[in-house]
Design a protein around this motif. Structure first.
Motif, PDB file in Angstrom:
ATOM      1  N   PRO A 154     -30.505  46.411  57.456  1.00 48.85           N
ATOM      2  CA  PRO A 154     -29.794  46.934  58.625  1.00 48.85           C
ATOM      3  C   PRO A 154     -28.348  47.311  58.349  1.00 48.85           C
ATOM      4  O   PRO A 154     -27.775  48.129  59.072  1.00 48.85           O
ATOM      5  CB  PRO A 154     -29.874  45.775  59.625  1.00 48.85           C
ATOM      6  CG  PRO A 154     -30.056  44.555  58.784  1.00 48.85           C
ATOM      7  CD  PRO A 154     -30.869  44.993  57.607  1.00 48.85           C
ATOM      8  N   THR A 155     -27.739  46.744  57.292  1.00 49.31           N
ATOM      9  CA  THR A 155     -26.322  47.000  57.033  1.00 49.31           C
ATOM     10  C   THR A 155     -26.094  47.784  55.751  1.00 49.31           C
ATOM     11  O   THR A 155     -25.526  48.872  55.766  1.00 49.31           O
ATOM     12  CB  THR A 155     -25.540  45.673  56.961  1.00 49.31           C
ATOM     13  OG1 THR A 155     -25.759  44.930  58.152  1.00 49.31           O
ATOM     14  CG2 THR A 155     -24.051  45.929  56.795  1.00 49.31           C
ATOM     15  N   SER A 156     -26.535  47.255  54.608  1.00 44.23           N
ATOM     16  CA  SER A 156     -26.231  47.875  53.321  1.00 44.23           C
ATOM     17  C   SER A 156     -27.422  47.747  52.389  1.00 44.23           C
ATOM     18  O   SER A 156     -27.940  46.651  52.179  1.00 44.23           O
ATOM     19  CB  SER A 156     -25.002  47.203  52.696  1.00 44.23           C
ATOM     20  OG  SER A 156     -24.821  47.606  51.358  1.00 44.23           O
ATOM     21  N   SER A 157     -27.841  48.866  51.808  1.00 48.68           N
ATOM     22  CA  SER A 157     -28.967  48.842  50.875  1.00 48.68           C
ATOM     23  C   SER A 157     -28.511  48.581  49.448  1.00 48.68           C
ATOM     24  O   SER A 157     -29.077  47.744  48.742  1.00 48.68           O
ATOM     25  CB  SER A 157     -29.739  50.162  50.951  1.00 48.68           C
ATOM     26  OG  SER A 157     -28.864  51.264  50.732  1.00 48.68           O
ATOM     27  N   PHE A 158     -27.466  49.293  48.984  1.00 42.82           N
ATOM     28  CA  PHE A 158     -26.955  49.141  47.625  1.00 42.82           C
ATOM     29  C   PHE A 158     -25.438  48.982  47.681  1.00 42.82           C
ATOM     30  O   PHE A 158     -24.744  49.801  48.291  1.00 42.82           O
ATOM     31  CB  PHE A 158     -27.316  50.352  46.761  1.00 42.82           C
ATOM     32  CG  PHE A 158     -28.791  50.519  46.533  1.00 42.82           C
ATOM     33  CD1 PHE A 158     -29.416  49.929  45.446  1.00 42.82           C
ATOM     34  CD2 PHE A 158     -29.559  51.270  47.412  1.00 42.82           C
ATOM     35  CE1 PHE A 158     -30.782  50.078  45.243  1.00 42.82           C
ATOM     36  CE2 PHE A 158     -30.924  51.431  47.216  1.00 42.82           C
ATOM     37  CZ  PHE A 158     -31.540  50.829  46.128  1.00 42.82           C
ATOM     38  N   ASP A 159     -24.936  47.938  47.026  1.00 40.82           N
ATOM     39  CA  ASP A 159     -23.503  47.661  47.021  1.00 40.82           C
ATOM     40  C   ASP A 159     -23.095  47.330  45.592  1.00 40.82           C
ATOM     41  O   ASP A 159     -23.695  46.450  44.963  1.00 40.82           O
ATOM     42  CB  ASP A 159     -23.201  46.479  47.944  1.00 40.82           C
ATOM     43  CG  ASP A 159     -21.713  46.155  48.034  1.00 40.82           C
ATOM     44  OD1 ASP A 159     -20.907  46.973  47.555  1.00 40.82           O
ATOM     45  OD2 ASP A 159     -21.376  45.095  48.575  1.00 40.82           O
ATOM     46  N   ALA A 160     -22.101  48.040  45.047  1.00 40.69           N
ATOM     47  CA  ALA A 160     -21.640  47.792  43.681  1.00 40.69           C
ATOM     48  C   ALA A 160     -20.137  47.945  43.609  1.00 40.69           C
ATOM     49  O   ALA A 160     -19.558  48.848  44.218  1.00 40.69           O
ATOM     50  CB  ALA A 160     -22.314  48.744  42.700  1.00 40.69           C
ATOM     51  N   ASP A 161     -19.502  47.052  42.843  1.00 42.84           N
ATOM     52  CA  ASP A 161     -18.065  47.153  42.621  1.00 42.84           C
ATOM     53  C   ASP A 161     -17.737  48.083  41.459  1.00 42.84           C
ATOM     54  O   ASP A 161     -16.615  48.576  41.357  1.00 42.84           O
ATOM     55  CB  ASP A 161     -17.475  45.766  42.334  1.00 42.84           C
ATOM     56  CG  ASP A 161     -17.573  44.839  43.532  1.00 42.84           C
ATOM     57  OD1 ASP A 161     -17.865  45.334  44.636  1.00 42.84           O
ATOM     58  OD2 ASP A 161     -17.371  43.619  43.361  1.00 42.84           O
ATOM     59  N   GLY A 162     -18.703  48.298  40.563  1.00 42.51           N
ATOM     60  CA  GLY A 162     -18.494  49.154  39.401  1.00 42.51           C
ATOM     61  C   GLY A 162     -19.313  50.422  39.494  1.00 42.51           C
ATOM     62  O   GLY A 162     -19.485  51.007  40.564  1.00 42.51           O
TER      63      GLY A 162
END
Length: 427
Positions: A381-389
């Motif tokens: 519902p909020t975020s599918s893929f999250d990456a700092d790099g």
């Protein structure tokens, strides 16, 4: 505190070895003398010759994580050909000269020599203690065993090079109902507690219940290559300092904390989890699968029906397998837990990730995130893929909330990537 009668199993004479050999195994091998006759031989002496296994000096089953080919991040992966010995993978024991051990309530059994020992019988307040030389390989064959203890492990490996716990085609059960009593400075915390390498295999079933602790703990490696296991624990179900390695078997877990937990604070190359095959059915109060340095999945079927975070490690590498998971927080999470690159690499497999509402991510990397292949379904519902790099979608079939995507809908520090449309991918 229970009163213990300790049964010492010392070095055998040739005559007793021959007697144990003739006795055979009550259910694991047909024919031979009765279990009572075999037990009489074991009571006098119970050192039994072991099946062939490489010595500690020549064994090729090294489990250092820094081996194999480099990934897209530069982090190395495991070479699976070195992880399991032939004896690890053998699902039956060589019973040619096995010693018989009949369990009795209120009596511990101490095994002090290398060999194969067939355990049978029902007992309360009884612990099978392995206190063998550091180069000894001991195989415990479970042939219809039930042990219920109040405050001590059912199996306690103090010293040995390696211990095999092999279930015959039989039902076996081990339970600890209360808090664990310490052994001097050693804090015992599991139904099966080992200070040496531990392998579980066989063709039977083993049910484990730990009302106030872990299910199976090894201070070295913990391997499962066969058998059926049903594990209910207040804390972690499978726990190891160096590594958890699964080749085959069916493991059903209901854990109050982590289902699989491998952590090593002294060596950054250890504290990892490798899954090659088998079936894992997991309900966890905390993480489904947590490793310090690495989680590598090359196959198998993994169903995590309940977790806070589904899979977590410094580096997560998925090459194959059938994975379905639900997490209240992040589904697959790479976070800085050891030295080395923080990353998620997906090269294959079928992966279905569903996460709860709030500040949650289906895939969350505090470093890089690469999807190179596989079939991935995300419900987030909020975020599918999250990456700092770096975040790259290089291949595979990826669906987010019912919509197929061709570019990474990556968010930064949570939020913004839940939909199927194009997100703020950094190039």
């Amino acid at each position: 505190m229970r009163l213990k009668t300790v049964k010492i199993l010392s070095a055998a004479t040739m005559a007793v070895l021959l007697s144990a050999s003739i006795a055979g195994c009550s259910r694991a091998q047909s024919g031979g003398e009765s279990a009572e006759a075999a037990q009489a031989a074991v009571t006098q002496s119970a050192s039994a010759p072991s099946a062939s296994e490489p010595s500690a000096a020549t064994s090729t089953t090294s489990t250092t994580a820094a081996s194999g080919a480099a990934s897209a991040t530069g982090t190395t992966k495991l070479d699976s050909s070195t992880l399991f010995s032939d004896r690890d993978l053998a699902q039956t024991a060589d019973l040619t000269a096995a010693a018989q051990v009949k369990l009795e309530s209120g009596k511990d059994v101490t095994i002090d020599a290398e060999g194969v020992y067939v355990l049978s019988g029902d007992a309360t307040d009884a612990t099978v203690i392995v206190e063998a030389p550091d180069d000894a390989k001991v195989q415990l064959v479970l042939d219809g065993v039930s042990i219920v203890n109040a405050d001590a492990p059912a199996i306690y490996v103090k010293t040995a090079d390696k211990v095999f716990v092999t279930a015959t085609d039989s039902a076996n059960r081990m339970e600890v109902t209360g808090a664990y009593a310490a052994d001097g400075e050693t804090n015992l915390d599991a139904v099966i507690f080992s200070r040496a390498d531990l392998t579980l295999n066989g063709t039977g079933t083993l049910d484990i219940v730990s009302k106030e602790g872990n299910g199976i703990s090894s201070k070295d490696d913990l391997k499962i290559t066969g058998g059926v296991y049903n594990i209910q624990t207040a804390a972690d179900a499978l726990e190891a300092n160096d590594a958890i390695l699964i080749d085959d078997g069916t493991v059903t877990i209901d854990a109050g904390k982590d289902a699989l937990h491998s952590e090593n604070e002294e060596d950054a190359t250890l504290g990892y989890i490798y899954i090659k095959g088998g079936t894992l059915n997991i309900a966890a109060g905390d993480d489904g699968i947590q490793g310090t340095s690495l989680v590598q999945i090359d196959g198998g079927t993994i169903d995590i029906a309940k977790s806070e975070e589904g899979i977590e490690a410094n580096y997560i590498l998925i090459n194959d397998g059938q994975i379905k998971l639900y997490a209240n927080d992040d589904g697959i999470n790479a976070a800085q837990k050891a030295s080395g690159d923080v990353a998620i690499d997906v090269n294959g497999g079928t992966i279905d990730v569903t996460v709860g509402s709030g500040d949650t991510d289906a895939f969350d990397s505090n470093g890089d995130l690469y999807v190179n292949g596989g079939t991935i379904k995300v419900t987030a519902p909020t975020s599918s893929f999250d990456a700092d790099g770096t975040a790259q979608l290089n291949g595979g079939d990826v669906t987010v909330n019912g919509e197929k995507i061709t570019e990474m809908p990556v968010s930064r520090m949570g939020g913004g990537g839940g939909g199927g449309g194009r997100g703020g991918m950094r190039r």
